[in-house]
Scaffold this motif. Structure first.
Motif, PDB file in Angstrom:
ATOM      1  N   GLY A  68       0.803  -1.213   0.000  1.00  0.00           N
ATOM      2  CA  GLY A  68       0.000   0.000   0.000  1.00  0.00           C
ATOM      3  C   GLY A  68       0.839   1.266   0.000  1.00  0.00           C
ATOM      4  O   GLY A  68       1.919   1.318   0.584  1.00  0.00           O
ATOM      5  N   ILE A  69       0.344   2.305  -0.658  1.00  0.00           N
ATOM      6  CA  ILE A  69       1.015   3.605  -0.707  1.00  0.00           C
ATOM      7  C   ILE A  69      -0.010   4.687  -0.411  1.00  0.00           C
ATOM      8  O   ILE A  69      -1.170   4.586  -0.817  1.00  0.00           O
ATOM      9  CB  ILE A  69       1.689   3.834  -2.079  1.00  0.00           C
ATOM     10  N   ALA A  70       0.412   5.731   0.320  1.00  0.00           N
ATOM     11  CA  ALA A  70      -0.493   6.828   0.658  1.00  0.00           C
ATOM     12  C   ALA A  70       0.283   8.122   0.760  1.00  0.00           C
ATOM     13  O   ALA A  70       1.406   8.149   1.265  1.00  0.00           O
ATOM     14  CB  ALA A  70      -1.208   6.548   1.980  1.00  0.00           C
ATOM     15  N   LEU A  71      -0.321   9.201   0.276  1.00  0.00           N
ATOM     16  CA  LEU A  71       0.196  10.542   0.527  1.00  0.00           C
ATOM     17  C   LEU A  71      -0.313  10.961   1.900  1.00  0.00           C
ATOM     18  O   LEU A  71      -1.520  11.104   2.113  1.00  0.00           O
ATOM     19  CB  LEU A  71      -0.295  11.514  -0.537  1.00  0.00           C
ATOM     20  N   TYR A  72       0.617  11.124   2.848  1.00  0.00           N
ATOM     21  CA  TYR A  72       0.241  11.471   4.214  1.00  0.00           C
ATOM     22  C   TYR A  72       0.509  12.952   4.463  1.00  0.00           C
ATOM     23  O   TYR A  72       1.636  13.422   4.278  1.00  0.00           O
ATOM     24  CB  TYR A  72       1.015  10.629   5.226  1.00  0.00           C
ATOM     25  N   LYS A  73      -0.520  13.683   4.902  1.00  0.00           N
ATOM     26  CA  LYS A  73      -0.401  15.095   5.253  1.00  0.00           C
ATOM     27  C   LYS A  73      -0.513  15.232   6.766  1.00  0.00           C
ATOM     28  O   LYS A  73      -1.526  14.842   7.356  1.00  0.00           O
ATOM     29  CB  LYS A  73      -1.498  15.904   4.567  1.00  0.00           C
ATOM     30  N   ASP A  74       0.535  15.771   7.394  1.00  0.00           N
ATOM     31  CA  ASP A  74       0.549  15.936   8.840  1.00  0.00           C
ATOM     32  C   ASP A  74      -0.523  16.947   9.239  1.00  0.00           C
ATOM     33  O   ASP A  74      -0.503  18.102   8.772  1.00  0.00           O
ATOM     34  CB  ASP A  74       1.926  16.420   9.303  1.00  0.00           C
ATOM     35  N   GLU A  76      -0.948  18.656  11.866  1.00  0.00           N
ATOM     36  CA  GLU A  76      -0.478  19.801  12.639  1.00  0.00           C
ATOM     37  C   GLU A  76       0.428  20.724  11.837  1.00  0.00           C
ATOM     38  O   GLU A  76       0.303  21.948  11.910  1.00  0.00           O
ATOM     39  CB  GLU A  76       0.253  19.306  13.894  1.00  0.00           C
ATOM     40  N   THR A  77       1.359  20.163  11.061  1.00  0.00           N
ATOM     41  CA  THR A  77       2.330  20.991  10.334  1.00  0.00           C
ATOM     42  C   THR A  77       1.962  21.197   8.871  1.00  0.00           C
ATOM     43  O   THR A  77       2.540  22.050   8.197  1.00  0.00           O
ATOM     44  CB  THR A  77       3.716  20.350  10.396  1.00  0.00           C
ATOM     45  N   ASN A  78       1.013  20.388   8.377  1.00  0.00           N
ATOM     46  CA  ASN A  78       0.599  20.426   6.975  1.00  0.00           C
ATOM     47  C   ASN A  78       1.703  19.960   6.018  1.00  0.00           C
ATOM     48  O   ASN A  78       1.570  20.104   4.809  1.00  0.00           O
ATOM     49  CB  ASN A  78       0.111  21.814   6.555  1.00  0.00           C
ATOM     50  N   SER A  79       2.815  19.450   6.579  1.00  0.00           N
ATOM     51  CA  SER A  79       3.848  18.863   5.721  1.00  0.00           C
ATOM     52  C   SER A  79       3.324  17.539   5.164  1.00  0.00           C
ATOM     53  O   SER A  79       2.404  16.935   5.740  1.00  0.00           O
ATOM     54  CB  SER A  79       5.134  18.632   6.504  1.00  0.00           C
ATOM     55  N   ASP A 132      -7.625   9.570   6.115  1.00  0.00           N
ATOM     56  CA  ASP A 132      -8.901  10.276   6.052  1.00  0.00           C
ATOM     57  C   ASP A 132      -8.606  11.765   5.878  1.00  0.00           C
ATOM     58  O   ASP A 132      -8.011  12.385   6.767  1.00  0.00           O
ATOM     59  CB  ASP A 132      -9.681  10.032   7.346  1.00  0.00           C
ATOM     60  N   PRO A 133      -8.986  12.373   4.751  1.00  0.00           N
ATOM     61  CA  PRO A 133      -8.655  13.788   4.536  1.00  0.00           C
ATOM     62  C   PRO A 133      -9.393  14.727   5.485  1.00  0.00           C
ATOM     63  O   PRO A 133      -8.943  15.854   5.696  1.00  0.00           O
ATOM     64  CB  PRO A 133      -9.088  14.028   3.081  1.00  0.00           C
ATOM     65  N   ALA A 134     -10.492  14.279   6.067  1.00  0.00           N
ATOM     66  CA  ALA A 134     -11.265  15.139   6.966  1.00  0.00           C
ATOM     67  C   ALA A 134     -10.663  15.191   8.370  1.00  0.00           C
ATOM     68  O   ALA A 134     -10.636  16.238   9.005  1.00  0.00           O
ATOM     69  CB  ALA A 134     -12.713  14.655   7.033  1.00  0.00           C
ATOM     70  N   THR A 135     -10.159  14.056   8.857  1.00  0.00           N
ATOM     71  CA  THR A 135      -9.660  13.988  10.233  1.00  0.00           C
ATOM     72  C   THR A 135      -8.138  13.873  10.314  1.00  0.00           C
ATOM     73  O   THR A 135      -7.560  14.112  11.373  1.00  0.00           O
ATOM     74  CB  THR A 135     -10.264  12.776  10.955  1.00  0.00           C
ATOM     75  N   GLY A 136      -7.499  13.479   9.224  1.00  0.00           N
ATOM     76  CA  GLY A 136      -6.059  13.264   9.237  1.00  0.00           C
ATOM     77  C   GLY A 136      -5.649  11.895   9.742  1.00  0.00           C
ATOM     78  O   GLY A 136      -4.459  11.567   9.775  1.00  0.00           O
ATOM     79  N   THR A 137      -6.612  11.051  10.137  1.00  0.00           N
ATOM     80  CA  THR A 137      -6.307   9.720  10.663  1.00  0.00           C
ATOM     81  C   THR A 137      -5.781   8.810   9.564  1.00  0.00           C
ATOM     82  O   THR A 137      -6.347   8.755   8.474  1.00  0.00           O
ATOM     83  CB  THR A 137      -7.558   9.088  11.292  1.00  0.00           C
TER      84      THR A 137
END
Length: 217
Positions: A68-74, A76-79, A132-137
């Motif tokens: 599996g691959i995912a673009l992860y957005k932090d 808190e930092t939005n990095s 989850d783009p809404a919660t960041g989980t």
């Protein structure tokens, strides 16, 4: 079609696709496969990026262990960074979308709701990742032999510490074999292999009840 008998595989052609994640900035997908990392465009174009040198699978066989691959957005930092799971390594890695190489390995340890460790002793790979783009989980799937060969845990994961909390074990419908991927399309959706095709299935992200999505989903 590269895996069909008598059909050769070109330099930018891949066989088995294991995971995909969309880059809004580049307007393309990054695709994890048995041949390494690829880029794919909506018009059907594909380009080989690279095969990881630190791949546990390449020592045992010729195929890549990328899953599996995912673009992860932090949150808190939005990095942001690209994360991958591996077929035979109970960890997540950063992956370079320029070279396909791995870095920053974080071992994953799973606990159930009572705080009892359930992995990685009875698990052997991170098969899918989705945020989850809404919660960041960040969510993941593993494969655990204690629940037969195709057993799966659905879990949430802290990518910094590698600590995961199991939501439950996924039981697939009769006639199907195993859940292979995760994606958010307004819901948390998984793909199930079975009966020679793939079926999209809606997951409740708070427990592992699943229901068949409409065929148009």
């Amino acid at each position: 079609r590269a895996n069909e008998p008598g059909i050769g595989q070109g330099p930018n052609e891949t066989g088995q696709i294991r995971g995909m994640t969309w880059s809004q900035a580049k307007q393309l997908w990054y695709v994890s496969t048995g041949d390494g990392l690829f880029k794919a465009t909506p018009d059907g174009g594909a380009e080989f990026v690279g095969q990881p040198e630190d791949d546990p699978d390449t020592e045992a066989n010729e195929s890549s262990g990328l899953k599996g691959i995912a673009l992860y957005k932090d949150p808190e930092t939005n990095s942001q960074r690209y994360l991958v799971g591996m077929k035979r390594d109970f960890a997540i890695w950063d992956i370079s979308t320029e070279t396909g190489q791995l870095s920053n390995r974080v071992a994953v340890t799973l606990f159930d709701e009572n705080g009892t460790q359930v992995g990685p002793d009875d698990s052997d790979g991170i098969l899918a990742l989705a945020q989850d783009p809404a919660t960041g989980t960040l969510y993941g799937l593993d494969r655990h032999p204690d629940a037969e060969f195709f057993g799966r845990h659905l879990f949430t994961l802290d990518p910094e510490t590698g600590i995961g909390t199991v939501i439950g074990q996924i039981e697939v419908p009769d006639g199907d074999t195993a859940m292979a991927s995760l994606q958010f399309t307004g819901w948390l959706v998984g793909d199930i292999n079975g009966d020679g095709d793939r079926k999209s299935t809606r997951l409740n992200s708070s427990h592992t009840d699943i229901s068949r999505m409409p065929s148009s989903a």
